[in-house]
Design a protein around this motif. Structure first.
Motif, PDB file in Angstrom:
ATOM      1  N   LEU A  59     -11.010  -4.259  -0.055  1.00  0.00           N
ATOM      2  CA  LEU A  59     -10.369  -4.709  -1.290  1.00  0.00           C
ATOM      3  C   LEU A  59     -11.208  -5.757  -2.007  1.00  0.00           C
ATOM      4  O   LEU A  59     -11.337  -5.741  -3.234  1.00  0.00           O
ATOM      5  CB  LEU A  59      -8.967  -5.250  -1.005  1.00  0.00           C
ATOM      6  CG  LEU A  59      -7.924  -4.199  -0.681  1.00  0.00           C
ATOM      7  CD1 LEU A  59      -6.650  -4.864  -0.155  1.00  0.00           C
ATOM      8  CD2 LEU A  59      -7.626  -3.337  -1.895  1.00  0.00           C
ATOM      9  N   ALA A  62     -14.150  -3.935  -3.558  1.00  0.00           N
ATOM     10  CA  ALA A  62     -13.671  -3.135  -4.683  1.00  0.00           C
ATOM     11  C   ALA A  62     -13.374  -4.035  -5.885  1.00  0.00           C
ATOM     12  O   ALA A  62     -13.730  -3.699  -7.024  1.00  0.00           O
ATOM     13  CB  ALA A  62     -12.429  -2.344  -4.284  1.00  0.00           C
ATOM     14  N   LEU A  73     -12.022   2.815 -11.800  1.00  0.00           N
ATOM     15  CA  LEU A  73     -11.189   2.500 -10.649  1.00  0.00           C
ATOM     16  C   LEU A  73     -11.172   3.651  -9.646  1.00  0.00           C
ATOM     17  O   LEU A  73     -11.320   3.437  -8.439  1.00  0.00           O
ATOM     18  CB  LEU A  73      -9.765   2.174 -11.097  1.00  0.00           C
ATOM     19  CG  LEU A  73      -8.752   1.915  -9.998  1.00  0.00           C
ATOM     20  CD1 LEU A  73      -9.155   0.718  -9.155  1.00  0.00           C
ATOM     21  CD2 LEU A  73      -7.376   1.715 -10.595  1.00  0.00           C
ATOM     22  N   ILE A  74     -11.038   4.862 -10.126  1.00  0.00           N
ATOM     23  CA  ILE A  74     -10.981   6.020  -9.227  1.00  0.00           C
ATOM     24  C   ILE A  74     -12.294   6.188  -8.467  1.00  0.00           C
ATOM     25  O   ILE A  74     -12.304   6.532  -7.290  1.00  0.00           O
ATOM     26  CB  ILE A  74     -10.594   7.324  -9.989  1.00  0.00           C
ATOM     27  CG1 ILE A  74     -10.282   8.446  -9.011  1.00  0.00           C
ATOM     28  CG2 ILE A  74     -11.680   7.739 -10.948  1.00  0.00           C
ATOM     29  CD1 ILE A  74      -8.973   8.305  -8.329  1.00  0.00           C
ATOM     30  N   ALA A  77     -12.302   3.579  -5.765  1.00  0.00           N
ATOM     31  CA  ALA A  77     -11.342   3.951  -4.714  1.00  0.00           C
ATOM     32  C   ALA A  77     -11.947   4.992  -3.775  1.00  0.00           C
ATOM     33  O   ALA A  77     -11.839   4.863  -2.554  1.00  0.00           O
ATOM     34  CB  ALA A  77     -10.059   4.487  -5.343  1.00  0.00           C
ATOM     35  N   PHE A  82     -10.463   4.801  -0.114  1.00  0.00           N
ATOM     36  CA  PHE A  82      -9.033   4.593  -0.303  1.00  0.00           C
ATOM     37  C   PHE A  82      -8.314   5.913  -0.563  1.00  0.00           C
ATOM     38  O   PHE A  82      -7.105   5.960  -0.617  1.00  0.00           O
ATOM     39  CB  PHE A  82      -8.759   3.622  -1.454  1.00  0.00           C
ATOM     40  CG  PHE A  82      -9.145   2.213  -1.145  1.00  0.00           C
ATOM     41  CD1 PHE A  82      -8.550   1.530  -0.097  1.00  0.00           C
ATOM     42  CD2 PHE A  82     -10.103   1.561  -1.902  1.00  0.00           C
ATOM     43  CE1 PHE A  82      -8.900   0.226   0.194  1.00  0.00           C
ATOM     44  CE2 PHE A  82     -10.453   0.258  -1.621  1.00  0.00           C
ATOM     45  CZ  PHE A  82      -9.855  -0.410  -0.574  1.00  0.00           C
ATOM     46  N   ASN A  83      -9.058   6.995  -0.679  1.00  0.00           N
ATOM     47  CA  ASN A  83      -8.473   8.305  -0.902  1.00  0.00           C
ATOM     48  C   ASN A  83      -7.979   8.960   0.390  1.00  0.00           C
ATOM     49  O   ASN A  83      -7.275   9.955   0.347  1.00  0.00           O
ATOM     50  CB  ASN A  83      -9.473   9.230  -1.578  1.00  0.00           C
ATOM     51  CG  ASN A  83     -10.737   9.413  -0.767  1.00  0.00           C
ATOM     52  OD1 ASN A  83     -11.277   8.443  -0.258  1.00  0.00           O
ATOM     53  ND2 ASN A  83     -11.226  10.627  -0.649  1.00  0.00           N
TER      54      ASN A  83
END
Length: 91
Positions: A59, A62, A73-74, A77, A82-83
């Motif tokens: 985090l 990121a 953002l994607i 992630a 984070f996926n």
């Protein structure tokens, strides 16, 4: 700072592999200790479980990318895994 060699090795491994899907089974080879031993030592010295520590570091990284890059953002992630559905449960 963390005193034990095992905790230092685990933290170094995590930092080198923050963008990978880290599995608990990969750590004993890094530390030279059993999973139960290094998990106990890590929690004792950091005050956090391995999963908590990894999530906090991901985090933080990121957030840094969000603030200081043009990446979406994607994209960030996916970069920090984070996926993965199991991400929050396994490590």
């Amino acid at each position: 700072m963390y005193d034990s060699e095992v905790t230092q090795k685990v933290i170094a491994f995590i930092e080198r592999n923050l963008t990978e899907d880290l599995q608990l089974n990969s750590f004993p080879a890094v530390t030279g200790y059993s999973k139960h031993h290094w998990l106990r030592v890590f929690k004792q010295e950091t005050g956090k479980s391995i999963g908590e520590y990894i999530r906090i570091r991901r985090l933080a990284m990121a957030a840094t990318l969000l603030l200081h890059s043009e990446k979406l953002l994607i994209t960030i992630a996916f970069y920090f895994t984070f996926n993965h559905r199991k991400h929050s449960r396994d490590v």
